[in-house]
Design an enzyme around this catalytic site. Structure first.
Site, PDB file in Angstrom:
ATOM      1  N   GLY A 214       0.835  -1.205   0.000  1.00  0.00           N
ATOM      2  CA  GLY A 214       0.000   0.000   0.000  1.00  0.00           C
ATOM      3  C   GLY A 214       0.860   1.242   0.000  1.00  0.00           C
ATOM      4  O   GLY A 214       2.064   1.165  -0.250  1.00  0.00           O
ATOM      5  N   ASN A 215       0.253   2.374   0.268  1.00  0.00           N
ATOM      6  CA  ASN A 215       1.044   3.610   0.387  1.00  0.00           C
ATOM      7  C   ASN A 215       0.441   4.496   1.467  1.00  0.00           C
ATOM      8  O   ASN A 215      -0.573   4.167   2.065  1.00  0.00           O
ATOM      9  CB  ASN A 215       1.142   4.317  -0.965  1.00  0.00           C
ATOM     10  N   ARG A 216       1.071   5.650   1.707  1.00  0.00           N
ATOM     11  CA  ARG A 216       0.711   6.479   2.856  1.00  0.00           C
ATOM     12  C   ARG A 216      -0.487   7.406   2.628  1.00  0.00           C
ATOM     13  O   ARG A 216      -0.794   8.214   3.489  1.00  0.00           O
ATOM     14  CB  ARG A 216       1.895   7.387   3.208  1.00  0.00           C
ATOM     15  N   ALA A 281      -3.996   7.802  -4.876  1.00  0.00           N
ATOM     16  CA  ALA A 281      -2.598   7.379  -5.001  1.00  0.00           C
ATOM     17  C   ALA A 281      -2.633   5.901  -5.394  1.00  0.00           C
ATOM     18  O   ALA A 281      -2.566   5.007  -4.544  1.00  0.00           O
ATOM     19  CB  ALA A 281      -1.877   7.574  -3.675  1.00  0.00           C
TER      20      ALA A 281
END
Ligand code: CTP
Length: 404
Positions: A214-216, A281
């Site tokens: 995943g990402n932030r 994102a």
């Protein structure tokens, strides 16, 4: 100078001694040209008479959900009419009790009923004794409401009605007026009848049943765009990856997890929209194989082969009709402008919003952002650091100016 002429404000007053300051607030707002409708909770009437507010606002004051006079069917939907009428809803003072009710969607008096039916931004100005204000439940309620996009003007430190000194004093009237001006400067209904599709948040690409890449992204920028567009009258659909955020019920929310699910959802929704804003994102890569069972720690080295996800924006732009507007975001930590220009051309965008998460006050997990906007005609504008809701309004203003 921001004027309040022709602006329509609902002022909700709940039961606290700070209610006396709200009389000055009404006077100030009326002086600045706003039309003010005051709604009192029954407890507020214990502190200040409805007649005082009625005289100051030059309007009838609402206290009861059910008006005393016999009503016809039209006036019995007053809360819907009034909720749709307003450009801004302010609650000052907001007691711990009223904040808790709003957080939980309780609509048991005229004020809370109106809050639940509103279609405009909500500004809450709390007031309480310090222990009540700082209590865990109240702080949690405030934090949760902020996640819903509700504005707060926090209490000040000072002398309290109890004789004690501490946090809990309602913000002063001039500060409340300034906050109202800043919120209301973008409250015009200039997006009525516009269908806006927004993608938001991260995507999670599964490795096995318990792990993912995943990402932030917190989804806060996408949420701010959705709220700003909704408050400006748009019909908003959000396709969001996993986040902790919530949305008003009038915004259609489609929840997805992976980039593939997001692409499918966007493909279905895109033909119906006038404007598509891709704030998500999206993960660029996903594991080639998803293990059906949890990967065991039986090797000293683990290699996961990744394959590229489809680029949603690029795919979608292929089917873009002439009257549709497509807006992308660009996250870059170096050569921001030249790299973003390439993306704008490659993805056939009308406009690209550029941000650098390494810059102070920009990027993921924070409430502010600092952006550049590049249009396809080459015009570049730099904006100062602002709260994400204000950044969202700047973006909507630029989209509106595209045809100029
Ligand atoms: N985007 C998309 N689908 C992807 C990746 C990105 O629709 N698979 C969209 C994002 O929502 C954003 C824009 O493309 O609006 C640019 O995303 P960004 O991460 O800045 O750039 P990438 O195109 O992914 O390129 P890179 O990561 O190499 O900078």
């Amino acid at each position: 100078m921001i004027t309040l002429k022709t602006k329509k404000i609902i002022l909700g007053v709940s039961g606290g001694i700070a209610a006396y300051k709200s009389c000055y607030l009404v006077r100030e707002l009326v002086k600045l040209g706003a039309e003010v409708r005051v709604v009192l909770t029954p407890s507020a009437c214990e502190f200040i008479s409805p007649l005082t507010f009625s005289t100051l606002s030059r309007n009838e004051v609402i206290v009861n959900i059910f008006p005393e006079k016999k009503v016809n069917t039209k006036t019995s939907t007053w809360h819907i009419d009034l909720a749709r009428w307003a450009d801004l809803f302010v609650i000052a003072p907001a007691t711990v009790n009223t904040i808790a009710k709003i957080k939980n969607g309780i609509a048991d008096n005229a004020l809370t009923t109106l809050v639940s039916a509103r279609r405009c931004p909500l500004l809450i100005v709390p007031a309480a004794d310090e222990d009540m204000y700082l209590s865990q439940s109240n702080q949690k309620n405030i934090a949760d409401l902020k996640l819903q996009g509700v504005y707060f003007l926090e209490t000040e430190y000072g002398e309290l009605a109890s004789g004690l000194t501490g946090f809990g004093r309602m913000a002063e009237v001039d500060l409340i007026v300034e906050k109202i001006k800043s919120i209301i400067s973008n409250s015009h209904k200039d997006y009525l009848k516009k269908k806006i599709l927004i993608t938001s948040g991260p995507t999670y690409e599964p490795i096995d049943p318990v792990r993912f890449i995943g990402n932030r992204s917190s989804g806060k920028m996408g949420q701010a765009l959705a709220l700003a567009a909704f408050y400006r009258g748009a019909d908003v659909t959000v396709i969001t990856g996993p986040t902790h955020l919530s949305y008003p019920s009038q915004i259609k929310v489609i929840k997805v997890k992976t980039a593939d699910e997001m692409l499918d959802a966007v493909k279905k929704q895109f033909p119906k929209c006038h404007i598509f804003i891709s704030a998500a994102a999206v993960a660029d890569y996903k594991p080639k194989k998803v293990s059906p069972s949890k990967l065991k720690k039986n090797k000293t080295k683990l290699t996961i082969e990744l394959i590229e996800n489809k680029d949603i924006l690029k795919e979608i732009s292929k089917s873009k009709k002439r009257n549709q507007i497509v807006v992308g975001f660009s996250v870059e930590t170096e050569n921001e402008i030249s790299n973003s220009k390439e993306k704008l051309i490659k993805k056939k965008l009308d406009l690209i919003v550029i941000n650098n998460p390494l810059r102070e006050g920009a990027g993921f997990e924070v409430d502010t952002n600092q952006i550049y906007i590049l249009r396809k005609d080459g015009t570049l504008k730099q904006f100062p650091k602002k709260f994400k809701i204000d950044v969202a309004n700047d973006i909507l203003n630029e989209i509106k100016n595209l045809n100029e």
